[in-house]
Design a protein around this motif. Structure first.
Motif, short mmCIF file in Angstrom:
data_model
loop_
_atom_site.label_atom_id
_atom_site.label_comp_id
_atom_site.label_asym_id
_atom_site.label_seq_id
_atom_site.Cartn_x
_atom_site.Cartn_y
_atom_site.Cartn_z
N ASP A 266 0.84 -1.21 0.00
CA ASP A 266 0.00 0.00 0.00
C ASP A 266 0.87 1.26 0.00
O ASP A 266 0.57 2.24 -0.71
N ALA A 267 1.95 1.23 0.81
CA ALA A 267 2.82 2.41 0.90
C ALA A 267 3.53 2.69 -0.43
O ALA A 267 3.80 3.84 -0.77
N LEU A 268 3.85 1.63 -1.18
CA LEU A 268 4.60 1.78 -2.44
C LEU A 268 3.72 1.57 -3.66
O LEU A 268 4.21 1.24 -4.73
N PHE A 269 2.42 1.74 -3.48
CA PHE A 269 1.46 1.46 -4.56
C PHE A 269 1.82 2.19 -5.86
O PHE A 269 1.75 1.63 -6.95
N GLY A 270 2.23 3.43 -5.73
CA GLY A 270 2.51 4.22 -6.93
C GLY A 270 3.75 3.76 -7.69
O GLY A 270 3.93 4.16 -8.85
N LYS B 205 13.82 9.21 -7.87
CA LYS B 205 12.62 8.34 -7.81
C LYS B 205 12.84 7.22 -6.81
O LYS B 205 11.93 6.87 -6.04
N GLY B 206 14.02 6.65 -6.81
CA GLY B 206 14.31 5.59 -5.85
C GLY B 206 14.29 6.11 -4.42
O GLY B 206 13.78 5.44 -3.51
N LYS C 177 11.70 6.56 1.03
CA LYS C 177 11.12 7.42 2.06
C LYS C 177 9.67 7.04 2.35
O LYS C 177 9.20 7.19 3.49
N GLN C 178 8.94 6.56 1.34
CA GLN C 178 7.57 6.12 1.58
C GLN C 178 7.54 4.80 2.37
O GLN C 178 6.55 4.48 3.04
N LEU C 179 8.62 4.05 2.31
CA LEU C 179 8.70 2.78 3.04
C LEU C 179 9.06 2.98 4.51
O LEU C 179 8.70 2.16 5.36
N ILE C 180 9.76 4.09 4.81
CA ILE C 180 10.28 4.31 6.17
C ILE C 180 9.18 4.28 7.23
O ILE C 180 9.33 3.61 8.27
N PRO C 181 8.03 4.95 7.07
CA PRO C 181 7.00 4.92 8.14
C PRO C 181 6.53 3.50 8.46
O PRO C 181 6.28 3.18 9.63
N VAL C 182 6.40 2.65 7.44
CA VAL C 182 5.98 1.26 7.69
C VAL C 182 7.01 0.53 8.55
O VAL C 182 6.67 -0.19 9.49
N LEU C 183 8.29 0.75 8.26
CA LEU C 183 9.35 0.08 9.02
C LEU C 183 9.44 0.65 10.43
O LEU C 183 9.77 -0.09 11.38
#
Length: 343
Positions: free
Chosen positions: A194-198, A233-234, A239-245
């Motif tokens: 969900d966090a990396l959907f885009g 882009k990477g 950065k979008q993955l960091i909150p989940v971790l």
């Protein structure tokens, strides 16, 4: 000794009356013989009474012994029924163990040392179960060979039943933990996706393999060819993955760099594909922990060079697949290992 007839005395007296002419000597002999017969009769009467009393005592002892034999027979039957029940419980336990062993093939995770330790503990459990089964068979042989000493056999059966119950409880708890770990990883995979959907379909994929969540990032999304400086882009994807971790502190993080099999020709102090794969991993690790609440203790950076390809073909398409960085999320196995060690 032969007993004289009861009518012998009367006969003697009758003869004495009818034959008054019988000599006194013969009459005296008859009287002596009669007295001797009376003495023998009295003696046999006393012996007969003694034997009758002894016979009654033996009859009483026989009844008592028969009652004991009946009690032992009934007790033996009850113990045989108990044994069969325990044997059925052992069969159920073995079935549970087989299910658990099947589950662990897909869920064992962590480092090589942790996985090896878990497998050794499961093997030890299997060996102990086999030992218990052999012991039950030995008790079955004793139960049918001997009817004496049943109290000792029952005590052994009770002890074994307690051990099997305790073992079963630990296996049930281990199964619960493994199932819970699976649920956590499925939920984590959904959160990451969900966090990396885009980014999915644009050089990024999220999957579960061997009980771990894999975030695979293609080179085109993360780095320029031969470089370990991350693309914007990477960086945005990381950065979008960091909150989940941050929200899942019990998850260990492994960042692995992978290259293709084309020798490295770049500059900047890198010697080969090993250096490049490691530098790409450490670049992402620094981005993950910089300014975040992710504990660095959870994070590991590793380089695999070209030695763990997805596709071994020598085509441009295959080499493009192999040039990737993978973020591998692994649940901590501390509780499961502690439970196995308690076995």
């Amino acid at each position: 000794m032969k007993q004289c007839p009861k009518y012998f005395k009367a006969l003697i007296l009758g003869l004495a009356i009818l034959t008054a002419c019988v000599p006194a000597k013969e009459f005296q002999a008859l009287q002596d013989k009669n007295a001797k017969c009376e003495e023998e009769r009295e003696k046999l009467t006393v012996e007969n009474e003694a034997l009758t009393t002894k016979n009654s005592e033996l009859d009483s002892k026989t009844r008592i012994l028969q009652a004991k034999v009946d009690a032992l027979t009934s007790d033996s039957i009850n113990r045989a029924v108990t044994f069969n029940r325990i044997n059925e419980e052992l069969t159920t336990l073995k079935e549970r163990y087989a299910e658990l062993q099947s589950l662990q093939d897909g869920v064992i995770s962590g480092s090589k040392d942790e996985t090896k330790k878990l497998l050794l503990q499961i093997q030890k459990t299997q060996e102990e179960l086999q030992e218990k089964e052999d012991a039950l068979k030995e008790l079955e042989r004793r139960l049918y060979q001997r009817k004496l000493g049943l109290d000792k056999v029952q005590a052994n059966l009770d002890s074994m039943k307690r051990e099997l119950d305790a073992r079963n409880a630990r296996l049930v708890e281990l199964e619960r933990m493994l199932n819970a770990k699976d649920s956590v990883m499925r939920a984590l995979r959904k959160k990451v996706a969900d966090a990396l959907f885009g980014f999915e379909g644009k050089g990024l994929t999220v999957s579960i393999q061997n009980g771990k969540v894999y975030v695979s990032l293609e080179e085109k999304l993360m780095f320029k060819s031969g470089s370990y400086e991350i693309d914007s882009k990477g960086a945005a994807a990381i950065k979008q993955l960091i909150p989940v971790l941050e929200q899942n502190p019990d998850i260990n993080i492994m960042v692995e760099g992978h290259t293709d099999d084309v020798p490295y020709r770049g500059t900047g102090g890198l010697q080969d594909n090993w250096d490049l794969s490691v530098k790409r991993a450490t670049t992402i690790v620094r981005l993950l922990i910089s300014g975040s609440r992710i504990d660095p203790v959870r994070v590991t950076a590793a380089g695999r060079s070209q030695y763990l390809p997805i596709d071994r073909a020598k085509t441009p398409e295959a080499r493009q697949k192999n040039r990737r960085t993978e973020i591998i999320l692994t649940p901590k196995m501390d509780e499961i290992l502690q439970l196995l060690e308690s076995n």
